[in-house]
Design a protein around this motif. Sequence first.
Motif, short mmCIF file in Angstrom:
data_model
loop_
_atom_site.label_atom_id
_atom_site.label_comp_id
_atom_site.label_asym_id
_atom_site.label_seq_id
_atom_site.Cartn_x
_atom_site.Cartn_y
_atom_site.Cartn_z
N HIS A 1 10.05 -1.77 -3.21
CA HIS A 1 9.62 -0.84 -4.26
C HIS A 1 9.64 0.63 -3.85
CE1 HIS A 1 6.07 -1.76 -1.81
NE2 HIS A 1 5.71 -0.53 -2.09
N ALA A 2 9.96 0.90 -2.58
CA ALA A 2 9.87 2.28 -2.09
C ALA A 2 11.15 2.68 -1.35
CB ALA A 2 8.64 2.45 -1.20
N PRO A 3 12.29 2.72 -2.03
CA PRO A 3 13.55 3.03 -1.36
C PRO A 3 13.61 4.44 -0.77
CG PRO A 3 13.86 3.05 -3.74
CD PRO A 3 12.50 2.48 -3.48
N HIS A 4 12.77 5.34 -1.28
CA HIS A 4 12.77 6.72 -0.80
C HIS A 4 11.62 7.01 0.16
CE1 HIS A 4 14.91 6.87 -4.76
NE2 HIS A 4 15.81 7.42 -3.97
N LEU A 5 10.97 5.97 0.65
CA LEU A 5 9.96 6.15 1.69
C LEU A 5 10.62 6.71 2.94
CD1 LEU A 5 7.09 3.78 2.64
CD2 LEU A 5 8.69 4.42 4.42
N VAL A 6 9.98 7.66 3.61
CA VAL A 6 10.52 8.27 4.82
C VAL A 6 9.81 7.67 6.03
CG1 VAL A 6 10.89 10.40 6.11
CG2 VAL A 6 11.08 10.40 3.61
N HIS A 7 10.57 7.00 6.89
CA HIS A 7 10.05 6.31 8.06
C HIS A 7 10.18 7.21 9.28
CE1 HIS A 7 10.71 2.58 10.92
NE2 HIS A 7 10.02 3.54 11.51
N MET B 1 0.82 -1.21 0.00
CA MET B 1 0.00 0.00 0.00
C MET B 1 0.85 1.26 0.00
SD MET B 1 -2.84 -1.02 2.87
CE MET B 1 -3.81 -2.53 2.72
N LEU B 2 2.12 1.13 0.38
CA LEU B 2 3.00 2.29 0.53
C LEU B 2 3.72 2.60 -0.78
CD1 LEU B 2 4.50 1.32 4.00
CD2 LEU B 2 2.50 2.76 3.52
N GLN B 3 3.84 3.89 -1.06
CA GLN B 3 4.45 4.32 -2.31
C GLN B 3 5.80 4.98 -2.07
OE1 GLN B 3 1.71 6.71 -4.62
NE2 GLN B 3 -0.05 5.45 -4.05
N VAL C 1 5.82 8.39 6.17
CA VAL C 1 4.95 7.45 6.86
C VAL C 1 5.34 7.38 8.34
CG1 VAL C 1 4.01 5.11 6.84
CG2 VAL C 1 4.84 6.14 4.71
N PHE C 2 4.33 7.36 9.20
CA PHE C 2 4.56 7.32 10.65
C PHE C 2 3.91 6.10 11.27
CE2 PHE C 2 2.72 8.20 14.86
CZ PHE C 2 3.87 8.47 15.60
N HIS C 3 4.61 5.47 12.22
CA HIS C 3 3.99 4.43 13.05
C HIS C 3 4.23 4.77 14.52
CE1 HIS C 3 7.48 2.31 14.73
NE2 HIS C 3 8.08 2.44 13.56
#
Length: 241
Positions: free
Chosen positions: A46-52, A19-21, A26-28
Motif C-alpha cells: 500500500h506504500a509504493p512511495h515509502l522512502v527506505h 502502520m506505515l503510510q 522511514v529509517f531502520h
Amino acid sequence: MKATQYRIGDMMTCAIANMLQDGETVFHGVSSHLPMVAMALAQNMHAPHLVHLNIPGGMNPSSIKKAAYSSAGSDLLASAEAYFPLEQVFDLSMRGKLDVAFLGGVQFDLYGNVNASVIGDYHQPKVRLPGGAGSAVLIPTAKKAIIWRTKHDKRTFVEKVDFVTTRGNLWKIVTPLCIFENRGGKLHLDSIHPTSSLEEVKENTGFELLYDEVKYTQPPTETELSILKKIDPFDYRSLEF
C-alpha cells in the motif's frame, strides 16, 4: 484465517507494515530485520512511495533477499536508488523531516521511557547494555518512533525502568502479544494479537494496563503472506525469535 496458518513473526511484520503510510520517510538501524522486511512489505502493498533509509546509506534498496545478517550490510547500498549517509539521517530527523524511526530497547515503563543502558544500578549494573546509540537522538526527534521487541515479559515491561536512556516521540511498541500506543504520555493497550489474550498480556506486563476497549490486531492476509515469501525468502523476519 486460522492462527496456525501464520507465525508470530509474520503477525508482527504485517502489523508493522500496516502502520506505515505511502510517502513516509522511514529509517531502520542495525539488527533490524523484522522492520526492514515490514518496510519492504509496505512498499509492495500500500506504500509504493515509502522512502527506505538505513545505516549503510542505501535509499530504497531494490531487494532485501541477500541482506547481510546485521541488516546493515553493503548489499543494501549496492542495490539502492541513491546514497543517503547516516549522518544525514540524523540531520533529517533533527529538522523534523524523518517520519518514522524503528528503534530498540530492553526495558519500557508505562510512561514510554526506554532503557538500553543498564540493568540494575548504573554504577554497579548487573548487566551493561549497548547504550542509546542512535535512539537517544532519533526517538526525541523523529515524528514517530516504533519499537519492536520479540520478548514480552515483566522484566521487559516494568513499573520503572532502571535507567532512562531516551524518551520522546515513542508512538507504538509491537510485541509477540500485543501493540502498545503512547497516548498522552502513557502506554495504552492498542490491540491484542489473535494468538494471545488480555489475560496473557496482563500476566506478562509489569505495569497497569490502560485501555478503553479490547481490540484485536488484524491477522496477516493471504496476499501479505504470499508477498512475504517472495521478498523475504530466507526468513530474516524470524531471526530474533
